[in-house]
Design an enzyme around this catalytic site. Structure first.
Site, mmCIF file in Angstrom:
data_model
loop_
_atom_site.group_PDB
_atom_site.id
_atom_site.type_symbol
_atom_site.label_atom_id
_atom_site.label_comp_id
_atom_site.label_asym_id
_atom_site.label_seq_id
_atom_site.Cartn_x
_atom_site.Cartn_y
_atom_site.Cartn_z
ATOM 1 N N LYS A 147 -10.195 -15.677 -5.017
ATOM 2 C CA LYS A 147 -11.238 -16.440 -5.716
ATOM 3 C C LYS A 147 -10.621 -17.376 -6.750
ATOM 4 O O LYS A 147 -11.040 -18.517 -6.900
ATOM 5 C CB LYS A 147 -12.227 -15.487 -6.381
ATOM 6 C CG LYS A 147 -13.139 -14.772 -5.401
ATOM 7 C CD LYS A 147 -14.184 -13.935 -6.122
ATOM 8 C CE LYS A 147 -15.119 -13.251 -5.142
ATOM 9 N NZ LYS A 147 -16.155 -12.427 -5.815
ATOM 10 N N THR A 197 -9.900 -9.547 -1.458
ATOM 11 C CA THR A 197 -11.190 -9.287 -2.094
ATOM 12 C C THR A 197 -11.420 -7.793 -2.208
ATOM 13 O O THR A 197 -10.900 -7.014 -1.412
ATOM 14 C CB THR A 197 -12.348 -9.927 -1.295
ATOM 15 O OG1 THR A 197 -13.581 -9.729 -2.006
ATOM 16 C CG2 THR A 197 -12.482 -9.309 0.092
ATOM 17 N N ARG A 250 -3.203 -16.458 1.967
ATOM 18 C CA ARG A 250 -3.954 -15.479 1.185
ATOM 19 C C ARG A 250 -5.089 -16.197 0.449
ATOM 20 O O ARG A 250 -4.853 -17.092 -0.360
ATOM 21 C CB ARG A 250 -3.045 -14.794 0.161
ATOM 22 C CG ARG A 250 -3.787 -13.850 -0.794
ATOM 23 C CD ARG A 250 -2.940 -13.492 -1.992
ATOM 24 N NE ARG A 250 -1.757 -12.752 -1.611
ATOM 25 C CZ ARG A 250 -0.606 -12.774 -2.289
ATOM 26 N NH1 ARG A 250 -0.482 -13.546 -3.356
ATOM 27 N NH2 ARG A 250 0.423 -12.062 -1.871
ATOM 28 N N ARG A 281 -5.889 -11.138 -16.978
ATOM 29 C CA ARG A 281 -6.661 -11.734 -15.886
ATOM 30 C C ARG A 281 -7.383 -10.666 -15.064
ATOM 31 O O ARG A 281 -8.477 -10.894 -14.560
ATOM 32 C CB ARG A 281 -5.745 -12.589 -15.004
ATOM 33 C CG ARG A 281 -5.346 -13.903 -15.672
ATOM 34 C CD ARG A 281 -4.737 -14.866 -14.675
ATOM 35 N NE ARG A 281 -3.467 -14.393 -14.163
ATOM 36 C CZ ARG A 281 -2.306 -14.584 -14.776
ATOM 37 N NH1 ARG A 281 -2.252 -15.225 -15.926
ATOM 38 N NH2 ARG A 281 -1.183 -14.138 -14.238
ATOM 39 N N ARG A 282 -6.767 -9.470 -14.947
ATOM 40 C CA ARG A 282 -7.456 -8.387 -14.230
ATOM 41 C C ARG A 282 -8.696 -7.946 -15.000
ATOM 42 O O ARG A 282 -9.727 -7.648 -14.405
ATOM 43 C CB ARG A 282 -6.518 -7.190 -14.037
ATOM 44 C CG ARG A 282 -5.280 -7.448 -13.203
ATOM 45 C CD ARG A 282 -5.534 -7.835 -11.756
ATOM 46 N NE ARG A 282 -5.972 -9.193 -11.535
ATOM 47 C CZ ARG A 282 -5.196 -10.254 -11.578
ATOM 48 N NH1 ARG A 282 -3.932 -10.151 -11.873
ATOM 49 N NH2 ARG A 282 -5.696 -11.455 -11.323
ATOM 50 N N ASP A 338 2.473 -17.203 -4.790
ATOM 51 C CA ASP A 338 1.232 -17.151 -5.560
ATOM 52 C C ASP A 338 0.836 -18.567 -5.960
ATOM 53 O O ASP A 338 1.692 -19.449 -6.083
ATOM 54 C CB ASP A 338 1.417 -16.307 -6.822
ATOM 55 C CG ASP A 338 1.329 -14.818 -6.555
ATOM 56 O OD1 ASP A 338 0.605 -14.423 -5.622
ATOM 57 O OD2 ASP A 338 1.979 -14.042 -7.277
ATOM 58 N N MET A 339 -0.464 -18.770 -6.177
ATOM 59 C CA MET A 339 -0.943 -20.054 -6.677
ATOM 60 C C MET A 339 -1.369 -19.869 -8.124
ATOM 61 O O MET A 339 -2.032 -18.879 -8.460
ATOM 62 C CB MET A 339 -2.104 -20.565 -5.823
ATOM 63 C CG MET A 339 -2.423 -22.034 -6.032
ATOM 64 S SD MET A 339 -1.084 -23.159 -5.533
ATOM 65 C CE MET A 339 -1.253 -23.149 -3.749
ATOM 66 N N GLN A 389 -6.745 -20.714 -3.906
ATOM 67 C CA GLN A 389 -7.795 -20.269 -4.819
ATOM 68 C C GLN A 389 -9.103 -20.961 -4.475
ATOM 69 O O GLN A 389 -9.240 -22.175 -4.637
ATOM 70 C CB GLN A 389 -7.386 -20.566 -6.266
ATOM 71 C CG GLN A 389 -6.095 -19.849 -6.639
ATOM 72 C CD GLN A 389 -5.654 -20.114 -8.067
ATOM 73 O OE1 GLN A 389 -5.709 -19.233 -8.907
ATOM 74 N NE2 GLN A 389 -5.218 -21.325 -8.338
#
Length: 305
Positions: free
Chosen positions: A185, A224, A182, A286-287, A132-133, A161
Site C-alpha cells: 500500500k 497485505t 511486490r 511506520r509499522r 524496497d521502494m 507502492q
C-alpha cells in the site's frame, strides 16, 4: 490522522531519541524486529522455515549519507547471505534492500555497485533480491537501478507502492514475464499531489494495481494482511487462471502469524518480511502508523500488560 502523526514522528530526531531511550520500547520492538545480529536473524528464519513459511530479510537502515556506511551495510547483507548459504533454503529465502541504505542519496552509481555485490552474494547462496521502494522522489532512480541489476540477475524483484498515482502505470510496465513485483500500500508520508490520501482511496488503488499484476505475465507478490484484499486476490487468480505457485503472499514479521500459517497450510507461498539490525526506529514507527492494532499493542506494553 494518527497515522500521519506517526509517519511525521518517524523522521524526527527528537522523537527518535525519546522513543529509543524508553526502557519498555524494546519489548514492543521485539515483536516486529527479529533481533540485532545475524545469528538472531538466522534463528528467526529457521523458526519460520519450520512453520512452512518463506522469508525476505531486511538489514535495517535507510538514508545513508556516508559511502563507508553504505559499504558496511552492503557487507552486512553479504555476511547474512553467507550465513544462509549452508541452510540451502533456495527460493524460500531472499533479501530486501533499501537503496538509500547503500548509497542512493549520495550517488546512484554507488548504490548500484553495492546492490550488485549483494545480488552476487544472493545468487551464490541460491537466494534472490527484492528492492524496497521508498518515498516518491526515489522511484525513478530505483527503477533505473532495477533495470541494470536485471541484466545479470533477472530474478531481481521490486516493490511498488499502490498509493502513488503513478503506480498503476508502473505495474503495467513491470507486469512482464519473469518480473517479480511486490505490491504494497505504501508506508511513507506523501503529499496529496503525488499520492492517494485516506484508506478507502488507497485500497481502491491497491486493487487496481493488483488487477494489472494478476492479469500480466509476471510474478505478483501480494503484500497485505487484509482479509478482504486476500479474498480479492483469490478471485483475480481464478479469473486469470493463476495457480497457487504463480503468485505469493507477503506479510510482516510479528503481524497476523496465525493468518500466515493458515495460508501456508492451505498450499500458498507465504513470505515473511524479517527485519533485523539496530537501526530499527524508522521501520518501527511506520509499522505503528500502518495499523491501529499495532498502536494498541504498543500502549498495552507501555502499561506493562
Amino acid at each position: 490522522m494518527l497515522g500521519h502523526v506517526l509517519l511525521a514522528a518517524s523522521g524526527s530526531r527528537l522523537v527518535r531519541r525519546s522513543v529509543s531511550a524508553f526502557p519498555l520500547t524494546r519489548k514492543v520492538v521485539d515483536r516486529f524486529v527479529a533481533g540485532e545480529t545475524v545469528p538472531q536473524a538466522r534463528d528467526a528464519i529457521l523458526r519460520l522455515r519450520d512453520a512452512g513459511l518463506s522469508v525476505t530479510v531486511d538489514h535495517l537502515g535507510e538514508e545513508t549519507r556516508d559511502a563507508g556506511d553504505a559499504a558496511a551495510i552492503a557487507k552486512a547483507y553479504v555476511t547474512l547471505l553467507e550465513e544462509l548459504r549452508p541452510l540451502e533454503l533456495g527460493g524460500a529465502a531472499e533479501v530486501s534492500v533499501k537503496l538509500s541504505a547503500v548509497g542512493q542519496a549520495l550517488d546512484e552509481d554507488l548504490a548500484l555497485e553495492n546492490a550488485r555485490a549483494i545480488s552476487a552474494a544472493a545468487a551464490s547462496a541460491g537466494a534472490t533480491v527484492t528492492l524496497d521502494m521508498e518515498d516518491h522522489t526515489t522511484v525513478d532512480s530505483t527503477l533505473r537501478i532495477l533495470r541494470e541489476l536485471r541484466r545479470d540477475h533477472p530474478s531481481t524483484g521490486v516493490a511498488v507502492q499502490a498509493y502513488l498515482f503513478r503506480s498503476e502505470d508502473d505495474c503495467r510496465a513491470l507486469a512482464h514475464e519473469g518480473s517479480r513485483v511486490r505490491l504494497v500500500k505504501g508506508a511513507y508520508r506523501e503529499p496529496a499531489s503525488v499520492a492517494h490520501q485516506g484508506k478507502a482511496a488507497v485500497d481502491k488503488a491497491y486493487v487496481r494495481c493488483l488487477r494489472v499484476l494478476m492479469a500480466g505475465k509476471g510474478y505478483p507478490m501480494v503484500a497485505t494482511h487484509d482479509d478482504r484484499l486476500i479474498s480479492i486476490t483469490e478471485l483475480l487468480a481464478d479469473r486469470y487462471g493463476r495457480s497457487r505457485g504463480d503468485y505469493e503472499y507477503q506479510m510482516l514479521y510479528g503481524i497476523r502469524t496465525d493468518r500466515q500459517e493458515a495460508l501456508a497450510g492451505a498450499g500458498h507461498t507465504v513470505r515473511v518480511y524479517v527485519p533485523y539490525g539496530d537501526d530499527w526506529y524508522g521501520y518501527f514507527m511506520r509499522r505503528l502508523a500502518e495499523r491501529p492494532a499495532n498502536v494498541a499493542f504498543f500502549l498495552r506494553a507501555l502499561g506493562g500488560k
